[in-house]
Design a protein around this motif. Structure first.
Motif, short mmCIF file in Angstrom:
data_model
loop_
_atom_site.label_atom_id
_atom_site.label_comp_id
_atom_site.label_asym_id
_atom_site.label_seq_id
_atom_site.Cartn_x
_atom_site.Cartn_y
_atom_site.Cartn_z
N SER A 104 0.98 -1.71 -0.18
CA SER A 104 0.01 -0.16 -0.32
C SER A 104 0.91 1.26 0.05
O SER A 104 0.73 1.84 -0.43
CB SER A 104 -1.03 -0.18 1.51
OG SER A 104 -0.41 0.27 2.46
N VAL A 105 2.28 0.78 0.34
CA VAL A 105 3.29 2.40 0.91
C VAL A 105 3.35 2.81 -0.56
O VAL A 105 4.02 3.99 -0.83
CB VAL A 105 4.19 2.23 1.67
CG1 VAL A 105 3.83 1.80 2.80
CG2 VAL A 105 4.85 0.80 1.06
N HIS A 106 3.19 1.61 -1.85
CA HIS A 106 3.67 2.14 -2.95
C HIS A 106 2.68 2.91 -4.38
O HIS A 106 3.03 3.14 -4.81
CB HIS A 106 4.40 0.80 -3.99
CG HIS A 106 6.19 0.81 -3.01
ND1 HIS A 106 7.28 1.03 -3.01
CD2 HIS A 106 5.92 -0.59 -2.33
CE1 HIS A 106 7.49 0.60 -2.71
NE2 HIS A 106 7.49 -0.61 -1.54
N VAL A 107 1.62 2.38 -3.75
CA VAL A 107 0.38 3.25 -4.13
C VAL A 107 0.13 4.59 -4.44
O VAL A 107 -0.05 5.39 -3.38
CB VAL A 107 -1.05 2.20 -3.73
CG1 VAL A 107 -2.12 3.16 -4.74
CG2 VAL A 107 -0.86 0.64 -3.54
N THR A 108 0.17 5.08 -5.51
CA THR A 108 -0.32 6.95 -5.29
C THR A 108 -0.92 7.24 -5.88
O THR A 108 -1.97 6.32 -6.84
CB THR A 108 1.34 7.12 -6.85
OG1 THR A 108 0.10 6.40 -7.50
CG2 THR A 108 2.26 6.95 -6.37
N ALA A 109 -1.60 8.30 -6.32
CA ALA A 109 -3.29 9.04 -6.56
C ALA A 109 -3.55 8.55 -8.14
O ALA A 109 -4.22 8.07 -8.31
CB ALA A 109 -3.48 10.22 -6.42
N ALA A 110 -2.06 7.89 -8.96
CA ALA A 110 -2.47 8.23 -10.44
C ALA A 110 -2.62 6.13 -9.94
O ALA A 110 -3.52 6.07 -10.80
CB ALA A 110 -1.02 8.13 -10.96
N HIS A 111 -2.33 5.38 -9.08
CA HIS A 111 -2.09 4.43 -9.29
C HIS A 111 -3.31 4.21 -8.82
O HIS A 111 -4.01 3.39 -9.14
CB HIS A 111 -1.26 3.68 -8.25
CG HIS A 111 -0.19 3.20 -8.83
ND1 HIS A 111 1.10 3.66 -7.46
CD2 HIS A 111 0.35 4.10 -9.76
CE1 HIS A 111 2.23 3.92 -8.69
NE2 HIS A 111 1.78 3.95 -9.69
N LYS A 112 -4.44 4.86 -7.50
CA LYS A 112 -5.51 4.14 -7.40
C LYS A 112 -6.30 4.76 -8.56
O LYS A 112 -7.85 3.50 -8.73
CB LYS A 112 -6.14 5.81 -5.64
CG LYS A 112 -4.95 5.56 -4.97
CD LYS A 112 -5.46 6.10 -3.74
CE LYS A 112 -4.05 6.86 -2.74
NZ LYS A 112 -3.94 7.92 -2.27
N GLN A 113 -6.79 5.75 -8.83
CA GLN A 113 -7.37 5.45 -10.42
C GLN A 113 -7.64 4.57 -11.58
O GLN A 113 -8.74 3.81 -11.71
CB GLN A 113 -7.12 6.72 -11.22
CG GLN A 113 -7.55 8.39 -10.59
CD GLN A 113 -9.03 8.54 -10.07
OE1 GLN A 113 -9.93 7.85 -10.20
NE2 GLN A 113 -9.01 9.20 -8.14
N THR A 114 -6.41 3.65 -11.74
CA THR A 114 -6.30 2.70 -12.93
C THR A 114 -6.74 1.22 -11.88
O THR A 114 -7.18 0.97 -12.23
CB THR A 114 -4.98 3.03 -13.03
OG1 THR A 114 -4.20 2.60 -11.82
CG2 THR A 114 -4.68 4.04 -14.20
N LEU A 115 -6.85 1.67 -10.44
CA LEU A 115 -6.53 -0.12 -10.00
C LEU A 115 -8.21 -0.13 -9.64
O LEU A 115 -8.68 -0.67 -9.80
CB LEU A 115 -6.08 0.16 -8.32
CG LEU A 115 -4.35 0.09 -8.45
CD1 LEU A 115 -3.65 -0.09 -7.50
CD2 LEU A 115 -4.31 -1.17 -8.95
#
Length: 511
Positions: A475-486
């Motif tokens: 979870s520490v590697h998940v950025t805002a950009a990652h959240k949208q795509t995930l």
């Protein structure tokens, strides 16, 4: 001389060789087997045996004019022993020094009662060492007798086969053949002898017997002529290697010829050991030290000669233990070639869980040679489109039990370059569960693969579990950009884990 007296001139190991060479028509093969076994046990050298044969011995025979004579010990043995001995030396000649073989041949040539077979073998050995290449293998007396025999079956003045072969060796025999064929009486006599077979005045019984004899002799001569032509053509090609530039080297039937002399014997010993399925001892393991002396091409040839891909799985643990002996410091390329030859085909062909022997061998090699294992086995197995659960189960055992974090990252990078299926998903899940230290760049690349390959796994529980691992452990590697795509990827999920996945993503958002 009494055989017991002759045997007393040799040491214990050499006595076994002498007994094998005296054992009959198959003495040469038996002696070769004895020699290989002795060399495995104690690294026996053949030089002491040859030196003993060349020692001078006082000999006494009642039928000789001189009561005492001095001869080499080898001359006191029967003809069968000498023939088997020379055949044995011929088999080992590539690994024997000429300085040992030449004195032995000179000693045998001193025997006044040497047989034509022994003479032929001596000349063949000398020819192999580059001496007397122009000299035929047979004696002049043998040549004359064979020519006379073949002339008895020549019809209508046509010459060929043995007549042509044996009459062209010397100018003297050529002139004799020419004078014999030019005499009308001799020619008429030969024609007459065959005409008599067909005459109506002969009795039916005699004609039948003669016709049977002619047929048998003709078939025999044709067979001998073909074999002789093949032998002579082979010897001519070996005598003039520069005449054909396209001749393959080595011959396909004898790949061992491409190996250096000091490597051939250990390779043949390993081959015999693998075929005999006997127990491996320390001397057997020492044979594998030959790998330290091989370049990559020679290792490939060695693996092909020993049929590593076809070895039964029960022989793999002992063989791998020998290869991984601490005294054997094999290089990266050698290890990769051995792993590819020993394991890759067996792993790719698995249709059920791997056997205990295969798992043991793979674990041994992976523990000692992790990088070659990743490149030669794990990588090709991942790239294979038919990879299934048996392969995935074995690779997971290797990854979890043998690879440290650095090599697990290497394997994870390999999975980002291939198409995923259910088996690959289980391997990726196993890698992520071990929590390797992912960099931001690698995590971003992994996330891109999740998005691109996710639509084909909307109903896959394995894919959903892998996603859950990503959202909880990384979870520490998940950025805002990652959240949208995930989030878009999770919306497509149709498994019972959809809500837990959305909850995990929401927790990341709130953190």
């Amino acid at each position: 001389m009494d055989p017991g007296v002759l045997l007393s001139r040799f040491d214990g190991q050499s006595k076994l060789l002498v007994r094998a060479l005296l054992s009959g028509a198959t003495g040469a093969d038996r002696a070769l087997d004895v020699f290989y076994r002795q060399q495995r046990a104690s690294n026996m050298s053949i030089s002491a045996f040859i030196d003993a044969l060349c020692q001078e011995e006082i000999h006494c025979r009642a039928d000789e004019v001189l009561p005492l004579s001095v001869r080499p010990l080898v001359c006191l043995f029967p003809k069968l022993f000498k023939r088997n001995l020379l055949s044995f030396i011929l088999l080992l000649q590539p690994v024997l020094p000429q300085t040992k073989v030449l004195p032995l041949l000179k000693c045998i040539s001193q025997d006044p009662n040497v047989s034509p077979w022994v003479t032929a073998l001596v000349r063949q050995l000398e020819r192999n060492m580059g001496f007397h290449k122009g000299m035929p293998l047979y004696t002049p007396n043998c040549s004359q007798r064979l020519k006379e025999l073949s002339q008895r079956f020549v019809c209508c003045g046509e010459t060929g086969g043995w007549v042509k072969c044996f009459s062209c060796q010397t100018e003297e025999s050529e002139s004799q053949r020419a004078s014999g064929l030019s005499e009308p009486g001799a020619e008429r006599k030969r024609k007459g002898s065959f005409a008599t077979l067909d005459s109506d005045g002969e009795e039916t019984g005699q004609k039948s017997k003669r016709m049977k004899i002619d047929v048998c002799v003709s078939e025999f001569l044709q067979t001998e002529e073909r074999s002789l032509k093949e032998e002579l053509s082979g010897s001519l090609e070996s005598d003039a290697p520069g005449e054909t530039a396209e001749e393959p080297q080595p011959a396909p039937d004898h790949p061992c010829d491409a190996l250096p002399e000091h490597i051939k014997v250990p390779v043949l010993q390993i081959k015999e050991l693998l075929e005999s399925h006997t127990e491996w001892d320390q001397s057997s393991m020492n044979m594998c030290k030959v790998l330290n002396e091989c370049d990559p091409g020679q290792v490939e040839l060695l693996c092909s000669m020993l049929s590593f891909p076809d070895l039964p799985e029960q022989t793999l643990p002992k063989l791998c233990s020998s290869i991984l002996d601490p005294s054997l410091d094999i290089s990266y390329s050698t290890a990769a070639t051995l792993i590819r030859s020993l394991l890759l085909e067996k792993v790719l062909s698995l249709s059920e869980p791997a056997s205990r022997c295969l798992v043991t061998a793979a674990t041994q090699l992976c523990s000692h040679c992790p990088r070659p294992m990743c490149q030669a086995l794990i990588g090709p197995a991942l790239q294979d489109k038919s990879i299934g659960n048996p392969q995935a189960e074995l690779l997971n055992r290797l990854i979890e039990g043998c690879l440290d974090s650095h090599y697990r990252l290497l394997v994870l990078q390999m999975t980002l370059k291939i198409s995923w299926n259910e088996a690959v998903l289980s391997i990726i899940h196993s890698l992520l569960d071990s929590k390797p230290d992912l960099s931001e760049e690698l995590f971003a690349e992994f996330t891109e693969q999740l998005i691109s390959q996710g639509p084909q796994f909307t109903k896959s529980v394995k894919f959903a579990k892998m996603m859950l691992t990503v959202l909880t452990k990384y979870s520490v590697h998940v950025t805002a950009a990652h959240k949208q795509t995930l989030y878009g990827c999770l919306m497509l999920n149709e498994t019972f884990l959809k809500k837990p996945l959305q909850a995990a993503l929401k927790r990341i958002t709130d953190s």
